[in-house]
Design an enzyme around this catalytic site. Structure first.
Site, PDB file in Angstrom:
ATOM      1  N   CYS A   1      15.227 -24.275   1.499  1.00 21.33           N
ATOM      2  CA  CYS A   1      14.247 -24.145   2.575  1.00 21.33           C
ATOM      3  C   CYS A   1      14.325 -25.266   3.599  1.00 21.33           C
ATOM      4  CB  CYS A   1      12.842 -24.067   1.984  1.00 21.33           C
ATOM      5  SG  CYS A   1      12.656 -22.687   0.837  1.00 21.33           S
TER       6      CYS A   1
ATOM      7  N   HIS B   1       5.601 -28.804   6.287  1.00 24.15           N
ATOM      8  CA  HIS B   1       6.300 -27.760   5.540  1.00 24.15           C
ATOM      9  C   HIS B   1       5.285 -26.742   5.035  1.00 24.15           C
ATOM     10  CE1 HIS B   1       9.647 -26.017   3.431  1.00 24.15           C
ATOM     11  NE2 HIS B   1       9.106 -26.204   2.239  1.00 24.15           N
TER      12      HIS B   1
ATOM     13  N   GLU C   1       2.652 -33.050  -0.145  1.00 17.90           N
ATOM     14  CA  GLU C   1       2.835 -33.307   1.280  1.00 17.90           C
ATOM     15  C   GLU C   1       1.583 -33.920   1.902  1.00 17.90           C
ATOM     16  OE1 GLU C   1       4.796 -31.164   5.189  1.00 17.90           O
ATOM     17  OE2 GLU C   1       3.992 -29.885   3.589  1.00 17.90           O
TER      18      GLU C   1
ATOM     19  N   LYS D   1       3.547 -21.563   8.496  1.00 19.44           N
ATOM     20  CA  LYS D   1       3.719 -20.535   7.478  1.00 19.44           C
ATOM     21  C   LYS D   1       2.433 -19.743   7.221  1.00 19.44           C
ATOM     22  CE  LYS D   1       7.564 -22.838   5.105  1.00 19.44           C
ATOM     23  NZ  LYS D   1       7.635 -24.040   5.965  1.00 19.44           N
TER      24      LYS D   1
ATOM     25  N   HIS E   1       6.840 -17.538   4.702  1.00 17.80           N
ATOM     26  CA  HIS E   1       7.897 -18.521   4.423  1.00 17.80           C
ATOM     27  C   HIS E   1       9.251 -17.872   4.640  1.00 17.80           C
ATOM     28  CE1 HIS E   1      10.134 -21.787   3.030  1.00 17.80           C
ATOM     29  NE2 HIS E   1       9.550 -22.056   1.891  1.00 17.80           N
TER      30      HIS E   1
ATOM     31  N   PHE F   1      14.245 -26.371  -2.514  1.00 15.89           N
ATOM     32  CA  PHE F   1      14.664 -26.404  -3.913  1.00 15.89           C
ATOM     33  C   PHE F   1      15.926 -27.252  -4.034  1.00 15.89           C
ATOM     34  CE2 PHE F   1      12.749 -22.064  -5.371  1.00 15.89           C
ATOM     35  CZ  PHE F   1      11.484 -22.627  -5.344  1.00 15.89           C
TER      36      PHE F   1
END
Length: 409
Positions: free
Chosen positions: A163, A303, A314, A332, A337, A396
């Site tokens: 991502c 994010h 975050e 998002k 996403h 990831f």
């Protein structure tokens, strides 16, 4: 510290719109785009998604005669790249293609093609598997098709950092310009992985929202009751040039990319480090690269996946590194996403925030969860004189990438 580069063009195709302007207006309004009952996900525990609002036939007509050979993610990349190049005032028919780089990231490649061809092999036999399978599923082919479409013969790269792929692509493109390997960089990412297997796999991991009865409110970054993300698709592309080159040709500069930072958690394949120290290091590295201090940051494009672990980590790192409480948004909530495409799409939206002096609200959020001491923009857009903004992307594998963008003037 590397000199700033100019962002001279943007291209977006997302669940909120078929170009940069319509996407920006939808994100600025702050309403979720998830649609009930995605037919391709019928019968699955989570059967909704955020799709680009154009059928494949419509996309193919826009691409033209070469669309037949492309997977959906490549088609999205080509369209976003064309928009970005046109927006930059450049003409591929007249530029020196040897000096144009293409860096288009992708997370999963074309899962839809992979799943369909595997089904054909099992049900109909080897003769029914398409000869285009390999060139359609490999993650680098979106970059390849963009290069072919634009006649760009410089460096061609396809970063895959999950991502964070889109943000990685932009950072790599900046480095190519700084090294003199190219004069123009077409950089971004694409993803079209809304498929039964991908949706099921993310559901099994516990990362998808299960709000099947309220899908437009399912993506809720930084909310107390967040329960996962909404699977989405899209593409975002930026055109980057050295600042002096952009000035020499009289180009409009939308914003400046002034710093990049990249780190790895070295912690776990899918779970972010609980102390978010790797992400924090990426932010601090990006600011140092830009020659800026934390208090110089006016805005954070987070994010913000709407998952319990990501948002908690975050929020903590923003509060720790940026205690002066810059405004925070998280697209998002509107777009879902987009996996590998998200970092590029969000970098483009950060450019538009700088340019328009407007911070979009986080969709479906009234107030951040208790304990999140960050200034989330909610309800309606906020007018703000944003001079410096950071865009976070985490993936990831523990990939952390932060871009620092500054107002053009």
């Amino acid at each position: 510290m590397t000199g700033p580069v100019a962002v001279t063009g943007l291209g977006l195709i997302t669940p909120a719109g078929e170009d940069a302007d319509t996407t920006w207006e939808a994100v600025r309004r702050g309403a979720g785009t998830a649609a009930d009952r995605d037919p391709t996900l019928a019968g699955l525990p989570v059967d909704f998604s955020c799709r680009v609002p154009l059928a494949r036939d419509d996309l193919d007509r826009r691409v033209g005669r070469t669309a037949w050979r492309m997977s959906r993610n490549a088609v999205l990349a080509v369209l976003a790249a064309r928009e970005a190049v046109h927006d930059a005032g450049l003409d591929p028919r007249t530029w020196d293609g040897d000096r144009v780089a293409v860096v288009i990231g992708c997370g999963l490649g074309s899962d839809a093609v992979r799943e369909e061809q595997a089904r054909r092999l099992e049900e109909q036999g080897a003769d029914m598997v398409s000869a285009l399978t390999v060139p359609q599923i490999i993650p680098n082919m979106a970059a390849g098709e963009v290069s072919i479409d634009l006649g760009a013969r410089g460096p061609g790269l396809a970063p895959a950092t999950a991502c964070a792929s889109g943000a990685t692509a932009v950072a790599v493109a900046r480095d190519l310009l700084a090294s003199g390997r190219c004069d123009i960089a077409v950089a971004g990412a694409t993803e079209a992985a809304v498929t039964p297997l991908a949706a099921t796999a993310f559901w099994r991991m516990g990362t998808l929202s299960g709000r099947t009865g309220a899908v437009t409110a399912a993506s809720r970054p930084f909310a107390a009751d967040r329960d996962g993300f909404v699977l989405a698709e899209g593409a975002g592309v930026l055109v980057l040039e050295r600042a002096e080159d952009a000035a020499a040709r009289g180009a409009r500069v939308r914003a400046r990319l002034v710093g990049c930072g990249s780190t790895s958690d070295a912690h776990h394949p899918t779970t972010p480090a609980p102390d978010a120290r790797g992400a924090e290091a990426a932010l601090r590295t990006a600011l140092a690269d830009a020659g800026l201090a934390p208090h110089d940051v006016d805005h954070v494009n987070a994010h913000g996946t709407s998952t319990p672990l990501n948002d908690a980590g975050e929020a903590a790192l923003i509060a720790r590194v940026l205690p002066h409480r810059p405004s925070v948004t998280a697209p998002k909530g509107v777009l879902g996403h987009g996996l590998g495409s998200a970092g590029a799409v969000e970098a483009a939206l950060t450019v538009l925030t700088l340019q328009h002096g407007t911070v979009p609200p986080i969709a479906n959020l009234d107030a951040p969860a208790p304990g999140f001491t960050i200034d989330c923009v909610t309800g309606e857009p906020r007018r703000q004189d944003v001079r410096v903004a950071v865009s976070h992307s985490f993936g990831f594998g523990g990939h952390n990438v932060v871009l620092v963008l500054a107002r053009a003037a």
